[in-house]
Each structure stands twice: as C-alpha cells, then as structure tokens.
Write a protein that holds these residues in place. Structure first.
Motif, short mmCIF file in Angstrom:
data_model
loop_
_atom_site.label_atom_id
_atom_site.label_comp_id
_atom_site.label_asym_id
_atom_site.label_seq_id
_atom_site.Cartn_x
_atom_site.Cartn_y
_atom_site.Cartn_z
N LEU A 26 -16.31 0.75 10.52
CA LEU A 26 -16.86 2.10 10.73
C LEU A 26 -18.32 2.21 10.33
O LEU A 26 -19.02 3.14 10.75
CB LEU A 26 -16.03 3.13 9.94
CG LEU A 26 -14.58 3.29 10.40
CD1 LEU A 26 -13.81 4.16 9.42
CD2 LEU A 26 -14.52 3.88 11.80
N TYR A 43 0.83 -1.21 0.00
CA TYR A 43 0.00 0.00 0.00
C TYR A 43 0.87 1.27 0.00
O TYR A 43 0.69 2.16 -0.82
CB TYR A 43 -0.93 -0.01 1.23
CG TYR A 43 -1.65 1.29 1.46
CD1 TYR A 43 -2.76 1.62 0.70
CD2 TYR A 43 -1.20 2.20 2.41
CE1 TYR A 43 -3.42 2.82 0.90
CE2 TYR A 43 -1.85 3.40 2.60
CZ TYR A 43 -2.96 3.71 1.85
OH TYR A 43 -3.59 4.91 2.02
N GLY A 76 -10.14 4.77 9.99
CA GLY A 76 -9.64 4.18 8.74
C GLY A 76 -8.17 4.52 8.61
O GLY A 76 -7.71 5.01 7.58
N TYR A 105 0.21 10.25 -3.34
CA TYR A 105 -0.87 10.47 -2.39
C TYR A 105 -0.53 11.64 -1.45
O TYR A 105 0.49 11.61 -0.77
CB TYR A 105 -1.02 9.17 -1.59
CG TYR A 105 -2.05 9.16 -0.51
CD1 TYR A 105 -3.37 9.50 -0.76
CD2 TYR A 105 -1.72 8.74 0.77
CE1 TYR A 105 -4.32 9.44 0.25
CE2 TYR A 105 -2.66 8.67 1.79
CZ TYR A 105 -3.96 9.04 1.51
OH TYR A 105 -4.89 8.97 2.50
N ASP A 163 -9.37 0.61 12.12
CA ASP A 163 -9.49 0.23 10.71
C ASP A 163 -10.13 -1.15 10.64
O ASP A 163 -10.06 -1.94 11.59
CB ASP A 163 -8.10 0.19 10.05
CG ASP A 163 -8.18 0.32 8.55
OD1 ASP A 163 -7.92 1.42 8.03
OD2 ASP A 163 -8.53 -0.68 7.88
C1 LIG Z 1 -7.18 4.48 1.16
S1 LIG Z 1 -6.92 3.81 2.74
C2 LIG Z 1 -6.41 5.23 3.66
C3 LIG Z 1 -5.61 4.84 4.89
C4 LIG Z 1 -5.07 5.99 5.71
N1 LIG Z 1 -6.13 6.82 6.26
C5 LIG Z 1 -4.11 6.83 4.89
O1 LIG Z 1 -4.32 8.04 4.79
O2 LIG Z 1 -3.14 6.27 4.37
C6 LIG Z 1 -8.57 3.57 3.32
C7 LIG Z 1 -8.62 2.84 4.64
O3 LIG Z 1 -9.96 2.88 5.13
C8 LIG Z 1 -10.26 1.63 5.68
N2 LIG Z 1 -11.72 1.43 5.64
C9 LIG Z 1 -12.54 1.54 4.58
N3 LIG Z 1 -13.80 1.24 4.95
C10 LIG Z 1 -13.77 0.95 6.27
C11 LIG Z 1 -14.74 0.57 7.22
N4 LIG Z 1 -16.00 0.40 6.89
N5 LIG Z 1 -14.36 0.37 8.49
C12 LIG Z 1 -13.07 0.55 8.87
N6 LIG Z 1 -12.08 0.87 8.01
C13 LIG Z 1 -12.43 1.09 6.73
C14 LIG Z 1 -9.53 0.64 4.79
O4 LIG Z 1 -9.35 -0.62 5.40
C15 LIG Z 1 -8.23 1.37 4.52
O5 LIG Z 1 -7.23 1.06 5.44
#
Ligand SMILES: C[S@@+](CC[C@H](N)C(=O)[O-])C[C@H]1O[C@@H](n2cnc3c(N)ncnc32)[C@H](O)[C@@H]1O
Length: 444
Positions: free
Chosen positions: A336, A255, A292, A265, A313
């Motif tokens: 979430l 990632y 998240g 990013y 997360d």
């Molecule tokens: C694109 S990543 C961003 C991670 C971090 N916030 C960053 O800025 O690098 C999105 C994150 O949101 C989490 N996520 C998405 N939907 C979620 C949910 N329903 N509950 C908990 N985590 C969630 C994913 O597992 C992932 O780790």
C-alpha cells in the motif's frame, strides 16, 4: 488385511524397532511424506502402537494437520501415560493450537516432580504455556528457576526477558540479558536488552548498541533493524514494507485466535457499525475495497452489504487465510505504500481496518484512496490515538495518529469528514487501547 499391506509390517520386534528408527530419522530430516507413508502402512497392522501414533502425530502437525496430529499424540499418551517425552510433545503441540490450559496440564505431567537441573527444557515449555495463559508471574518464576541452575541457557533468558518486558520491568529485564550475555552471546538477547533499555530514560544510546550487536550477530534480523531505524530516525514516516510482510507472514497462522481471544479486537465490528450509521437506511454498497485485509476479519463483516469485494495485503500468508474464507471476489498482494493494486472500477467503499498503524504519514495513502472511490464513496478506517504528535511510534512499534492531523489530511485530500468516533479498539497487555474510527466521504 491385503497381502501387499501385510508385507510392510515387520514380523518381528527387531524389524519394528528398525522401522520406527528409520521413520524417526526421516522425520528429523524433514522428509515428511516418506515418514508418513512408512508409518501409515505400519499403523494399519498396529493401530495401537504408541510410538507409531506419536510419529504420525508429529508428522501430521508438521504437515499442517495440527488437530489430527494432536489427536494421534493424545492417543499415544493414553497408551503410554508415563513417557515424559511424549507428554511434552503433546503439550507443545497443544500450545501451538493456543490451547494453553490443556498444555499446562500435560507439561506438569511431563515434569512429574523432576528438577529444573535435569529437565530445563520442560520447565521452559511450561513457562511458555503459562505465558500464553497470561500468568506472567508464574512464568517468570519458572524461567528464573532454570537460570539458577543453568545460567547460560539462552532460551530461558530470552523468555524471561520477554516476559519482564511485557510486565514493563525493564531494568530487571536488561539485567537478565546482561548476566546471560556475559556467559554466551545471542542476537535474541541483545534484541530483548535493546527493547528494555530504550524504555528506560536516558538509555537510548545503550539500546542502539544492543540492537546493533543483535544485527551483527544475525544480519537477517528484521526486528532489530526495525527498532534501530526507529531509534535513529525520529522522523520515520512508515514501517518498512519488508518488515511488515515478514511480521504478518509469521503471525498469519495464529493472528485470528490472538486478536479475537487475547486482544479482544473490535475494529471489524466498529467498521460495519460506523459505515451503516453514516448512511442511514442504506444496506447495500456495490463494491468494497478492503485495504490491508489480512485474514479477512473485516471482509467477513461486510460481505452481506456488497456484490463485489476485493482484499489487498502485503502479507501472502495472511492472504492465503483470506482466500480460504471465500468472501473476496478478488485478492491481490500489494504494498500500500506503493499502490492500491490494479483498479478496474470506482469503489463505493474503501476500508483500512487497523492498517494505519503501519503507515505514519498518511497524505499519500489517503490521496490514493480518494482517487479509487466513486462520487459519494466512503472511506472507513481506524487509527490509534496520539495526543503528542501528528503521528508517532508507540511502545508497541506501531504508529498512533493525532485527531487533528487525520482530519487535516482528509480535508486536504478532498474528503468531507463524516465521523471521528473515539472507541476502544482492542486490548494490549490486558489494558484497553483507544483510537478513532473515521468515516470520510468523497463529495459528489
Ligand atoms: C493488524 S492487521 C489488520 C488486518 C485486517 N484489516 C483486520 O481487520 O483483521 C494489519 C494488516 O495490514 C497489512 N499491511 C500493513 N502494511 C501494509 C502495506 N504497506 N501494504 C499492504 N498491507 C499492509 C498487514 O500485512 C496486515 O495484514
């Protein structure tokens, strides 16, 4: 050398060949610890044996010691520079480390002028490394060369159609899938065909059929299930949690290199910048809740501003990486869509960096965030921008949100909107993706 170790090293060539064969069988069976102890002991007496080094390198890589594994494979290649299997093995592992330029060099050496007819997998691997470099056109030529001589090779057709989809050449991609599917069925090919067809005007019904067939062939296939529910249910309110968890569990190991190097990013830095901008002169916030949090890229940016930071997360593999960074005082696996986890305090700041792409309808989520914040607490989050609907799923399968919708959800929940800044969040397929960084405040 001790007598005990000396006993483990076969004295004759036949004994050594037997040991290597046993180690190779153990490795194929996935018995990594046994392979490792056999090979480690033999290497004590024969540190320059290229087969043993290659066996240990492959084993180490599979045990998660990827860079040590690559080191062993590179030493084996230096001792035996013409062995194409060894060269390919090294290149494939370099690829796993996202070292695409180096991987291409060793793939080319492995191919060593042989024809795709004889070594199709080597051409496919080179194509994959070139895809990693971003040289999609060269990759297309390699996959096509393989399909010219092996038209039923699923791997080549899957990779070719994926690259054509990335190049937005959807009709060509669907045609590649159709041609190979006439010879052999594979769920991945139906999936790629569905992805291509649903982007061609008037072909949604055909796309649905393709995803349905992909699921029939592989009922565990979450990606096709996700696409099918998107196509069937235009009012989808969020991306299914099991799909998100699976997606990020698979994505976790690369990632960071992906989003930082390839996607540029910018959200973590923007979150920090707009948080500080909204609170001039303030550089301390007693507690931060990172919703998240993923691998902790945003948590890293905020650690020096707070005494207590919690990350939550849904993806356990992402959380493992976050844990390694030692920047969170608490970490919790949480969906979430259901709750924000165990709350033992009122937070000064809540963050959701690049998370709303998985949550379409925001009101339930925003209300929960409002409830966990202290008076004057701040909620900082990003959304990708939609101009057509309150929220809609983009071609990438994530939600984008309309500015006025986000503002309304925030004010309906009781927040005051402080900032809604338009920013470039990252790139996608080499093009900028724009969105908004919102800062909202819970009134005193
Ligand atoms: C694109 S990543 C961003 C991670 C971090 N916030 C960053 O800025 O690098 C999105 C994150 O949101 C989490 N996520 C998405 N939907 C979620 C949910 N329903 N509950 C908990 N985590 C969630 C994913 O597992 C992932 O780790």
């Amino acid at each position: 050398m001790s007598a005990e170790v000396a006993l483990q090293i076969p004295a004759d060539a036949a004994g050594l060949a037997d040991l290597k064969q046993r180690a190779a069988i153990l490795l194929t069976r996935g018995d990594l610890e046994e392979t490792r102890s056999l090979v480690d002991e033999a290497l004590v007496g024969l540190p320059e044996d290229s087969d043993l080094l290659a066996l240990r390198g492959t084993c180490r890589a599979r045990q998660g010691e990827l860079s040590d594994g690559i080191q062993d494979l590179a030493s084996a290649v230096m001792l035996n520079p013409r062995d194409w299997e060894l060269l390919n093995n090294l290149a494939v592992h370099l690829q796993q480390m996202k070292m695409f330029d180096e991987a291409v060099v060793f793939h080319v050496k492995a191919i060593n002028n042989s024809e795709p007819e004889h070594h199709p997998q080597l051409y496919i691997n080179l194509g994959l490394a070139m895809t990693g470099q971003g040289d999609f056109k060269a990759a297309v030529e390699l996959f096509e060369a393989v399909l010219d001589v092996h038209p039923d090779m699923i791997d080549a057709a899957v990779n070719l159609s994926s690259v054509l989809n990335s190049l937005k050449e959807y009709a060509r991609s669907a045609e590649v899938c159709k041609r190979t599917l006439a010879l052999v069925e594979a769920p991945e090919l139906y999936h790629n065909m569905g992805n291509a067809l649903h982007r061609i005007a008037g072909r949604n019904a055909d796309a649905v059929k393709a995803f349905e067939r992909a699921i029939e062939l592989d009922p565990t296939n979450l990606k096709s299930k996700h696409m099918l529910s998107l196509l069937r249910d235009e009012d989808m309110e969020s991306i299914p949690s099991d799909f998100v968890a699976g997606l990020f569990d698979d994505y976790a190991s690369y990632y960071e290199s992906d989003v930082i190097e390839k996607l540029r990013y910018r959200v973590p830095g923007l979150v920090r910048r707009y948080l500080l901008k909204a609170t001039p002169g303030r550089t301390h916030f007693p507690s931060v809740l990172d919703l998240g949090c993923g691998t902790g890229l945003t948590g890293v940016m905020l650690r020096d501003l707070t005494d207590f930071q919690k990350g939550v997360d849904i993806s356990r593999n992402m959380l493992v990486q976050a844990l390694d960074k030692k920047i969170y005082d608490q970490i919790e696996a949480v969906d979430l869509q259901v709750s924000l986890g165990e709350i033992d305090r009122q937070y000064s700041v809540a963050i959701a960096a690049d998370v709303c792409g998985y949550i379409g309808r925001l009101d339930g989520f925003v209300t929960k965030v409002f409830d966990v914040l202290e008076s004057n607490g701040l909620f900082v989050f990003s959304v990708e921008e939609s101009f057509l609907a309150d929220y809609e799923v983009s071609a990438a399968g994530r939600f984008a949100h309309r500015r006025t919708y986000v503002q309304k959800v925030l004010t309906d929940s009781g927040f005051k909107v402080v900032t809604g800044a338009r920013e470039q969040l990252r790139n996608s397929a080499g093009r900028p993706v724009f969105g908004m960084i919102f800062v909202a405040q819970k009134p005193a």
